[in-house]
Design an enzyme around this catalytic site. Structure first.
Site, PDB file in Angstrom:
ATOM      1  N   HIS A 263      75.594  59.788  47.657  1.00  0.00           N
ATOM      2  CA  HIS A 263      75.818  61.207  47.980  1.00  0.00           C
ATOM      3  C   HIS A 263      74.554  62.029  47.674  1.00  0.00           C
ATOM      4  O   HIS A 263      74.055  62.764  48.532  1.00  0.00           O
ATOM      5  CB  HIS A 263      77.017  61.719  47.163  1.00  0.00           C
ATOM      6  CG  HIS A 263      77.311  63.174  47.360  1.00  0.00           C
ATOM      7  ND1 HIS A 263      78.255  63.632  48.237  1.00  0.00           N
ATOM      8  CD2 HIS A 263      76.765  64.272  46.788  1.00  0.00           C
ATOM      9  CE1 HIS A 263      78.269  64.964  48.208  1.00  0.00           C
ATOM     10  NE2 HIS A 263      77.381  65.379  47.331  1.00  0.00           N
ATOM     11  N   GLU A 264      74.036  61.872  46.462  1.00  0.00           N
ATOM     12  CA  GLU A 264      72.839  62.643  46.085  1.00  0.00           C
ATOM     13  C   GLU A 264      71.634  62.221  46.938  1.00  0.00           C
ATOM     14  O   GLU A 264      70.758  63.025  47.229  1.00  0.00           O
ATOM     15  CB  GLU A 264      72.527  62.480  44.593  1.00  0.00           C
ATOM     16  CG  GLU A 264      73.631  62.975  43.646  1.00  0.00           C
ATOM     17  CD  GLU A 264      74.151  64.384  43.933  1.00  0.00           C
ATOM     18  OE1 GLU A 264      73.381  65.214  44.472  1.00  0.00           O
ATOM     19  OE2 GLU A 264      75.339  64.641  43.652  1.00  0.00           O
ATOM     20  N   HIS A 267      71.563  64.304  49.954  1.00  0.00           N
ATOM     21  CA  HIS A 267      70.910  65.587  49.659  1.00  0.00           C
ATOM     22  C   HIS A 267      69.390  65.385  49.566  1.00  0.00           C
ATOM     23  O   HIS A 267      68.609  66.181  50.084  1.00  0.00           O
ATOM     24  CB  HIS A 267      71.399  66.145  48.318  1.00  0.00           C
ATOM     25  CG  HIS A 267      72.789  66.714  48.347  1.00  0.00           C
ATOM     26  ND1 HIS A 267      73.152  67.723  49.201  1.00  0.00           N
ATOM     27  CD2 HIS A 267      73.906  66.425  47.610  1.00  0.00           C
ATOM     28  CE1 HIS A 267      74.441  68.031  48.990  1.00  0.00           C
ATOM     29  NE2 HIS A 267      74.917  67.261  48.031  1.00  0.00           N
ATOM     30  N   GLU A 293      75.596  69.832  52.292  1.00  0.00           N
ATOM     31  CA  GLU A 293      76.712  68.948  51.975  1.00  0.00           C
ATOM     32  C   GLU A 293      77.023  68.027  53.158  1.00  0.00           C
ATOM     33  O   GLU A 293      77.467  66.897  52.962  1.00  0.00           O
ATOM     34  CB  GLU A 293      77.915  69.811  51.584  1.00  0.00           C
ATOM     35  CG  GLU A 293      78.971  69.105  50.765  1.00  0.00           C
ATOM     36  CD  GLU A 293      78.513  68.579  49.412  1.00  0.00           C
ATOM     37  OE1 GLU A 293      77.442  68.992  48.912  1.00  0.00           O
ATOM     38  OE2 GLU A 293      79.217  67.726  48.863  1.00  0.00           O
TER      39      GLU A 293
HETATM   40 ZN   LIG Z   1      76.840  67.418  47.184  1.00  0.00          ZN
END
Ligand SMILES: [Zn+2]
Length: 498
Positions: A263-264, A267, A293
């Protein structure tokens, strides 16, 4: 490409301000990753002083003249210049219209309210936090008034995180989503098929770390201008030149650190894909939280929870953890990766029920801002709506209304962007599959370069040039539409849970 004479002068000013901002961000990262416990007082003071310097740069009176000159020539500016001016205007107004007393009061309140929230959560005592929440709500309304947005303070809050977005637009999207998602989540949860995540035990932290670094590097994260470290809460900060990610490890919950790292990384890939030569202005910065996001969710969910992703990585995962995975078949592992469970805590939720947690928070925020709901009534209303929307009543305020940090910092209007991100990710996904029908077969070979190249081209390279809805429309041909997320969740979960 940037031609107006006042633009260069404006950019020169923004460069210094950005240097200060990036050092502040680095100090914040260091505070969560490295700082010895007794050094935090000094760090608070260092950051307060630098914040003042940052504010001085941002409120420099000469910026006003530059902006006026540029705005007078608006029709002669190209769209990149317009984006820079539009964003500088927003930032300059925010830096100059809020009175110093207000800014100081807010900074003190943020700190007090944070500690009050930590204690209140610890003691499951909402009443101890309520006075701080009331003050944060008042401060948010006053802040909007100073900005000339007193008539729609909640929209003003939302716009801080997602430029151009409004409560009315979000309400329309969430209403459709809720109608479909509530029955779908109930169907999945009542399925006899159950994931066996409790069998995942004793994954050594060293090997977890090595594996997740291999995965995230394969996805495209450039470790020569970024890093990943351990912190209590996973996050990603920094910019295209220096991207800092964090994760956390638990030996018996290995998929948490793996997926939170992915997830990171989503980003981080967005940050690393922003134009480095525009780092100091809007063209080198992320659109907003919804788009940010969407990037993290796309890599985490559509990509890394796919069969093809695991076709490539499963043998490597088994090689790293042969005994730990011995009792799980390939299908078991795939189901564990896509486990859906009813859980009162937002951050522990799966990608299906997660959206319901956000809809709950949005409905409450909307009522708090309209005055329909008083802060004192919040726990009861939280629990009632939680039962209605998510399908469970939390057994304590700690596991309910007190679980998230956001409101203690007055960050109203932030939550919706998580769900907007999920919707945008699904919408991008179907556009991707339309343009590259065989994309998933890349993943089975461990090749993510076509996907990353597409995201770089369609999303990353533009920085803040377009607002959230405009960018989504430009890339997918339509504004944000919840039908894609609903379709994606059905496509993935119906076959798995029969
Ligand atoms: Zn996030």
């Amino acid at each position: 490409m940037l031609e107006h004479p006042s633009i260069q002068a404006l950019l020169e000013k923004q460069k210094k301000q950005h240097h200060v901002a990036s050092v502040l961000s680095l100090l914040g990262w260091d505070e969560q990753v490295n700082l010895p416990p007794k050094s935090s007082d000094q760090r608070g003071q260092q950051m307060a002083t630098l914040s003042e310097v940052h504010h001085q740069f941002g409120s420099d009176p000469s910026i006003s003249g530059l902006l006026k000159a540029l705005e007078a020539d608006w029709s002669q500016l190209n769209d990149q210049e317009q984006a820079i001016v539009k964003n500088s205007r927003k930032e300059f107004d925010r830096a100059t219209r809020l009175p110093t007393d207000y800014v100081t009061e807010k900074a003190i309140l943020d700190s007090e309210a944070y500690h009050a929230w930590v204690n209140a959560r610890e003691n499951d005592d909402f009443a101890a936090f309520a006075p701080f929440l009331k003050r944060q709500l008042e401060m948010a309304k006053r802040g909007a008034e100073f900005m000339g947005r007193g008539g729609d303070p909640y929209d003003y809050q939302i716009d801080l995180f997602d430029p151009g977005m409004t409560a009315q637009t979000i309400e329309g999207l969430f209403t459709t989503l809720k109608e479909e998602l509530v029955p779908l989540s109930r169907e999945i949860l009542s399925s006899p098929v159950q994931a066996k995540n409790e069998q995942l035990k004793a994954f050594s932290v060293d090997k977890q770390e090595a594996f997740l670094k291999e995965v995230t590097a394969k996805l495209g994260f450039d470790y020569d201008r970024g890093r990943i470290d351990v912190a209590v809460h996973p996050f990603c900060s920094g910019n295209a030149c220096d991207t800092r990610m964090t994760t956390r490890f638990h030996e018996d919950v290995p998929l948490d650190s793996l997926f939170s790292s992915i997830h990171e990384t989503g980003h981080g890939l967005y940050e690393q894909g922003l134009p480095r030569d525009q780092l100091h202005n809007a063209l080198g910065q992320a659109v907003g939280m919804g788009i940010h996001e969407s990037q993290s969710r796309l890599w985490e969910n559509q990509v890394s929870r796919s069969r093809e992703f695991w076709q490539y990585f499963e043998p490597k995962y088994r090689e790293a953890f042969p005994e730990q995975l011995s009792s799980l078949s390939s299908d078991d592992l795939y189901l564990a990766v896509n486990a859906v469970t009813l859980c009162p805590i937002r951050v522990d939720s799966d990608e299906v029920t997660y959206n319901l947690h956000i809809i709950l928070r949005f409905e409450l925020e909307k009522m708090l801002f309209s005055g329909e709901l008083e802060v004192d009534e919040l726990p009861d209303t939280w629990n009632r709506l939680s039962q209605e929307i998510i399908g469970l009543t939390p057994t304590s305020n700690k596991a309910g209304v007190l679980q998230d940090v956001h409101w203690s910092g007055g960050m109203f209007g932030y939550f919706p962007s998580y769900c907007l991100g999920n919707m945008i990710a699904a919408q991008l996904w179907y556009t991707l599959l339309e343009e590259m029908p065989d994309l998933l077969s890349d993943f089975a070979r461990g090749d993510f370069s076509r996907l990353l190249g597409w995201l770089r081209d369609r999303i990353h390279q533009h920085g803040k040039r377009y607002e959230t809805q405009d960018l989504v429309k430009r890339v997918t041909g339509d504004k944000i539409n919840p039908k894609h997320l609903i379709q994606y969740l059905k496509d993935r979960y119906k076959p798995l849970y029969q």
